[in-house]
Design a protein around this motif. Sequence first.
Motif, PDB file in Angstrom:
ATOM      1  N   UNK A 211       0.823  -1.209   0.000  1.00  0.00           N
ATOM      2  CA  UNK A 211       0.000   0.000   0.000  1.00  0.00           C
ATOM      3  C   UNK A 211       0.861   1.266   0.000  1.00  0.00           C
ATOM      4  N   UNK A 212       0.303   2.330  -0.521  1.00  0.00           N
ATOM      5  CA  UNK A 212       0.965   3.638  -0.461  1.00  0.00           C
ATOM      6  C   UNK A 212       0.780   4.245   0.929  1.00  0.00           C
TER       7      UNK A 212
ATOM      8  N   UNK B  58       9.392  10.640  -4.051  1.00  0.00           N
ATOM      9  CA  UNK B  58       8.421  11.737  -4.099  1.00  0.00           C
ATOM     10  C   UNK B  58       8.546  12.519  -5.406  1.00  0.00           C
ATOM     11  N   UNK B  59       9.774  12.821  -5.786  1.00  0.00           N
ATOM     12  CA  UNK B  59      10.008  13.638  -6.975  1.00  0.00           C
ATOM     13  C   UNK B  59       9.883  12.822  -8.263  1.00  0.00           C
TER      14      UNK B  59
ATOM     15  N   UNK C 196       4.811   4.622  -2.513  1.00  0.00           N
ATOM     16  CA  UNK C 196       4.697   3.218  -2.095  1.00  0.00           C
ATOM     17  C   UNK C 196       5.422   3.001  -0.774  1.00  0.00           C
ATOM     18  N   UNK C 197       4.822   2.200   0.083  1.00  0.00           N
ATOM     19  CA  UNK C 197       5.338   2.013   1.427  1.00  0.00           C
ATOM     20  C   UNK C 197       6.696   1.353   1.510  1.00  0.00           C
TER      21      UNK C 197
END
Length: 392
Positions: free
Chosen positions: A5-6, A47-48, A388-389
């Motif tokens: 999961x995100x 993130x980027x 993503x985790x």
Amino acid sequence: MSNIPQIKIPATYIRGGTSKGVFFRQQDLPEAAQVPGAARDALLLRVIGSPDPYGKQTDGMGGATSSTSKTVILSKSSQPDHDVDYLFGQISIDKPFVDWSGNCGNLSAAVGSFAVSGGLVEASRIPQNGTVVVRIWQANISKTIIAHVPITNGEVQETGDFELDGVTFPAAEVQVEFMDPADGEGAMFPTGNLVDDLDVPGVGTLKVTMINAGIPTIFVNAEAIGYTGTELQDAINNDDKALAMFETIRAHGAVRMGLIDNIEEAAQRQHTPKIAFLAPPAEYTSSSGKQVTTDDIDLLVRALSMGKLHHAMMGTAAVAIGTAAAIPGTLVNLAAGGGERTAVRFGHPSGTLRVGAEATENNGEWSVVKAVMSRSARVLMEGWVRVPGDSF
């Protein structure tokens, strides 16, 4: 098949000057990313949207340019008489690398605003209407930045009529002061010279000014490398041979400045030093179609960031320009006409910029108390970023 999961992380996407970046409060980051290290770097890269072999950062918040591949982490300041600690990460687009070696002067204009709205400045210091002076500790380079943030009805004012070349729409003016912009040991000129002869294999021996102010920067005369100083982005960025030449000059200059031990290390230090080429005033048409005349400027400057010609001017490089212009005998000062000056107006690909700096000489050593310029900042989006985790 993997199905992790995100997770979502509070974040704000902000334009500061001619750059954009994802801003975080340190306390909002996952615990493993609240401290320097591999987990933090991996998180920011994801993130980027880097590393991206396609060079587009489609699967992230980056905009596929050095100006839009940036992250900022803020926290309550650990330093006396400062409000906030500001840590800047320049994210490589195509490599798994976060460069922590320097500051972003453009995003510095947004740090004060985010610190106020993010509860990192004492509420008692924020007027209902007026200006709050935010004292920022720039943690990458251990320097003080002072931002004058406009406040209206108790909140940060972002809209206004201040126009900044390189930014399409007007906004509120934020004056930013870069205090004691030379490097920590005061070695503004790392070789001890205002002008050096730099031997660059395949290019020749070039006259250069190498300065540590705002950000380590190498200045070379445009004419010496076959340019006029009026070039726009396509003239450089579509020329692989030119980009390779600039990177070679930058690498050899970095060694000469003592920033790296050998030229091979330059690939892992993309953010610093910067390289810029300059020329006396000349008329040209900016990227927006605006005519720039010799009455508008004191000199021409074009600068490269992360291997590409910048569409306007990096804020930290503008500090280097203003500082070098204030010191008689540097290439920047000579291109601007020489003599003593406390401010300089220069032409860049998107238009013009004015930066002020006051230099003093004591026993042959130059120092600058501060450099000053006006920028603007605006929140573009706020909420959460999702990754993503298992990405960090």
